[in-house]
Design a protein around this motif. Structure first.
Motif, PDB file in Angstrom:
ATOM      1  N   LEU A 149       0.747  -1.203  -0.320  1.00 48.31           N
ATOM      2  CA  LEU A 149       0.122   0.128  -0.151  1.00 48.31           C
ATOM      3  C   LEU A 149       0.816   1.561   0.099  1.00 48.31           C
ATOM      4  N   GLN A 150       1.937   1.070   0.731  1.00 48.16           N
ATOM      5  CA  GLN A 150       2.796   2.381   0.730  1.00 48.16           C
ATOM      6  C   GLN A 150       3.449   2.641  -0.620  1.00 48.16           C
ATOM      7  N   LYS A 151       3.800   1.514  -1.283  1.00 45.49           N
ATOM      8  CA  LYS A 151       4.252   1.630  -2.566  1.00 45.49           C
ATOM      9  C   LYS A 151       3.257   2.130  -3.748  1.00 45.49           C
ATOM     10  N   LEU A 152       2.096   1.925  -3.455  1.00 46.06           N
ATOM     11  CA  LEU A 152       0.928   2.366  -4.326  1.00 46.06           C
ATOM     12  C   LEU A 152       0.539   3.758  -3.982  1.00 46.06           C
ATOM     13  N   ILE A 212       7.237 -16.361  -3.114  1.00 40.80           N
ATOM     14  CA  ILE A 212       6.131 -15.517  -2.716  1.00 40.80           C
ATOM     15  C   ILE A 212       6.781 -14.451  -1.783  1.00 40.80           C
ATOM     16  N   TYR A 213       7.812 -14.726  -0.858  1.00 39.15           N
ATOM     17  CA  TYR A 213       8.621 -13.968   0.061  1.00 39.15           C
ATOM     18  C   TYR A 213       9.288 -12.526  -1.160  1.00 39.15           C
ATOM     19  N   GLU A 214       9.787 -13.319  -2.068  1.00 43.12           N
ATOM     20  CA  GLU A 214      10.530 -12.191  -2.958  1.00 43.12           C
ATOM     21  C   GLU A 214       9.456 -11.510  -3.833  1.00 43.12           C
ATOM     22  N   GLU A 215       8.503 -11.859  -4.097  1.00 42.74           N
ATOM     23  CA  GLU A 215       7.329 -11.075  -4.979  1.00 42.74           C
ATOM     24  C   GLU A 215       7.286  -9.711  -4.279  1.00 42.74           C
ATOM     25  N   VAL A 216       7.020  -9.645  -2.979  1.00 44.54           N
ATOM     26  CA  VAL A 216       6.587  -8.443  -2.292  1.00 44.54           C
ATOM     27  C   VAL A 216       7.648  -7.357  -2.593  1.00 44.54           C
ATOM     28  N   PHE A 217       9.003  -7.841  -2.512  1.00 50.66           N
ATOM     29  CA  PHE A 217      10.047  -6.912  -2.685  1.00 50.66           C
ATOM     30  C   PHE A 217      10.197  -6.383  -4.213  1.00 50.66           C
ATOM     31  N   PHE A 269       7.568  -6.335  -5.959  1.00 48.88           N
ATOM     32  CA  PHE A 269       6.707  -5.479  -6.356  1.00 48.88           C
ATOM     33  C   PHE A 269       6.833  -3.978  -5.835  1.00 48.88           C
ATOM     34  N   CYS A 270       7.677  -3.875  -4.980  1.00 44.57           N
ATOM     35  CA  CYS A 270       8.055  -2.536  -4.557  1.00 44.57           C
ATOM     36  C   CYS A 270       9.317  -1.934  -5.297  1.00 44.57           C
TER      37      CYS A 270
END
Length: 497
Positions: free
Chosen positions: A20-23, A62-67, A69-70
């Motif tokens: 959300l912060q990234k968005l 899945i862990y890596e995908e969050v990063f 995404f940012c």
């Protein structure tokens, strides 16, 4: 900039916050404890470091995908190392099996203990992989707002192909005859707090994912994930308020407008809650009319996962351990599981899990010492609630004796210099796990998919939930997926406002 309040800094809350912060949202996390992470927490004492809860890294993508995404490099935050063997299994007859991602090695191990089951094992893995490919896009990667999101021709067709009505153990038994080999696959439903004799057969995807995609370790232990997400969140300009318990989600005219924390009101455009859903219902929304069907009575009657008793031992000796992760099985595994879910008694002959993180990272213990984590599945508090000091100490002695008999730690009792523990009461009081159920709501068919609490709350707008008791369920990667779905639901509403 629109404001989002997130309640709880467990892995779901943190994963949602960085997205959300990234968005472009202004995100504030309220965390009641002095440390972020929820059950993914850390104990440090006398030079020893222990992960409190989760310890097995599966589905690292899945862990890596969050990063990703940012738009940052995951490797700068998550230093993964592949683990081999994935796990060392010790059966009641003292035979053993090493799980390996390397197929020839794994098949050689299967052939060694059950030569007639090699083809059955391959057929089992092919079958469950096919079902996983169906479940992933249709159920794991999508949320359900209303009945027609679930009851439609594509979803019903996918559900039919999954053959979910048989239990996990029966499904395994169709392919494999050897009891030890069956148990080596079946026990893994306990990762999400459900019995293999009751849980839907689809949960056999867990051992398949382990074998196909591997198990990893993070330098510094699992808490490295928390540190990485907190660092990224703050780098993006997010606000984390520790020691700030939320007493209430403020709902006006069937819409969440903020929270009350430390007797002050903080208003925001959206609220995303990472507190265990049943606990959130019974403690954060005091007016039962605002909860719809989730009354106190209904919450109490819902079915909960097992809990965990975890012992942490600091040892002043190094041991030539065979594996990072070890499972030791009870003599009667079926009775052991029945004690957890049906009988509501402490198993006299428990299965237990040993984790030795200092094997991979020497910084987690003093020089020539070992950090040892021992987890025993136990009943949740509505079934067993007698956690006196004496009960804990007696059970610690029982487990130490079993470890001496079944592992390389044959003289462990002579080398323990630090002892700590987490009981179901601790999981309830420190991390808000309802009934101390470590994995949240039990993922039965009646509490899965559309029938599990939704990521978008049904009874108030601008309110969203993630975590192990919400869709799609428990386990760190799945909770991170829950956070992703909750964020997608919030964005969908924001675009329509």
């Amino acid at each position: 900039m629109k404001k989002v309040t997130i309640i709880g800094s467990g892995i779901g809350g943190l994963a949602a916050a960085v997205r959300l912060q990234k968005l472009g949202y202004d995100v504030t996390i309220y965390e009641k404890n002095a440390q972020p992470g929820g059950k993914m927490n850390q104990i440090t004492s006398a030079g020893f470091t222990f992960d409190v809860g989760p310890t097995i890294v599966m589905m690292k993508d899945i862990y890596e995908e969050v990063f990703r995404f940012c738009d940052v490099d995951p490797q700068e935050y998550l230093p993964f190392e592949e683990v081999d063997p994935l796990m060392h299994l010790v059966f009641s007859d003292q035979s053993s099996l090493n799980l390996s991602r390397d197929l020839p090695t794994f098949i050689s191990e299967v052939s060694r203990i059950a030569p007639d089951d090699v083809s059955g094992m391959l057929n089992f893995l092919a079958n469950i992989y096919h079902r996983y490919e169906i479940a992933k896009p249709n159920f794991l990667e999508r949320s359900f707002r209303s009945w027609h999101d679930f009851y439609n021709i594509p979803s019903l067709s996918a559900g039919f192909q999954l053959h979910t009505f048989g239990n996990a153990y029966k499904n395994i038994s169709k392919f494999i005859d050897n009891e030890n080999l069956r148990n080596s696959l079946a026990f893994q439903t306990l990762y999400i707090g459900i019995s293999p004799y009751q849980g839907p057969s689809l949960y056999n995807i867990i051992p398949m994912i382990e074998l196909f995609y591997g198990v990893h370790f993070l330098k510094g232990g699992m808490y490295t994930v928390v540190k990485g997400l907190v660092k990224l969140f703050k780098e993006q300009g997010g606000t984390l308020k520790l020691g700030s318990p939320v007493q209430e989600i403020i709902i006006k005219n069937k819409s969440a407008v903020g929270v009350r924390s430390n007797e002050r009101k903080f208003f925001s455009d959206y609220v995303l809650c990472d507190v265990d859903f049943p606990t959130a219902m019974t403690t954060l929304i005091p007016n039962q009319e605002d909860r719809g069907k989730y009354t106190n009575q209904r919450i109490e009657k819902m079915s909960y996962s097992c809990s965990c008793l975890v012992f942490y031992f600091g040892l002043n000796k190094k041991y030539p351990t065979e594996a990072l992760h070890t499972i030791c099985f009870a003599h009667d595994f079926k009775k052991n599981v029945a004690d957890l879910f049906e009988n509501g008694t402490l198993p006299e002959d428990p299965s237990y899990y040993i984790y030795v993180p200092s094997k991979m990272d020497s910084s987690l213990a003093p020089e020539n010492c070992e950090s040892l984590y021992v987890l025993i599945p136990v009943p949740e508090l509505s079934k067993f609630n007698h956690w006196s000091k004496k009960v804990v100490e007696d059970y610690r002695r029982l487990i130490i004796n079993k470890i001496k008999e079944n592992s390389i730690f044959s003289d462990i009792d002579q080398h323990i210099v630090l002892k700590k523990q987490f009981t179901p009461i601790d999981f309830k009081e420190q991390f808000g796990a309802y009934n101390g159920a470590t994995f949240g709501l039990r993922p039965t068919l009646k509490q899965s998919n559309y029938y599990r609490p939704h990521n978008k709350f049904d009874y108030a707008s601008n309110l969203y939930f993630c975590g192990s008791s919400t869709h799609p369920g428990a386990g760190v990667p799945i909770v991170m997926q829950s956070a992703k779905l909750a964020v997608e639901e919030l964005i969908r509403d924001d675009k329509n406002n």
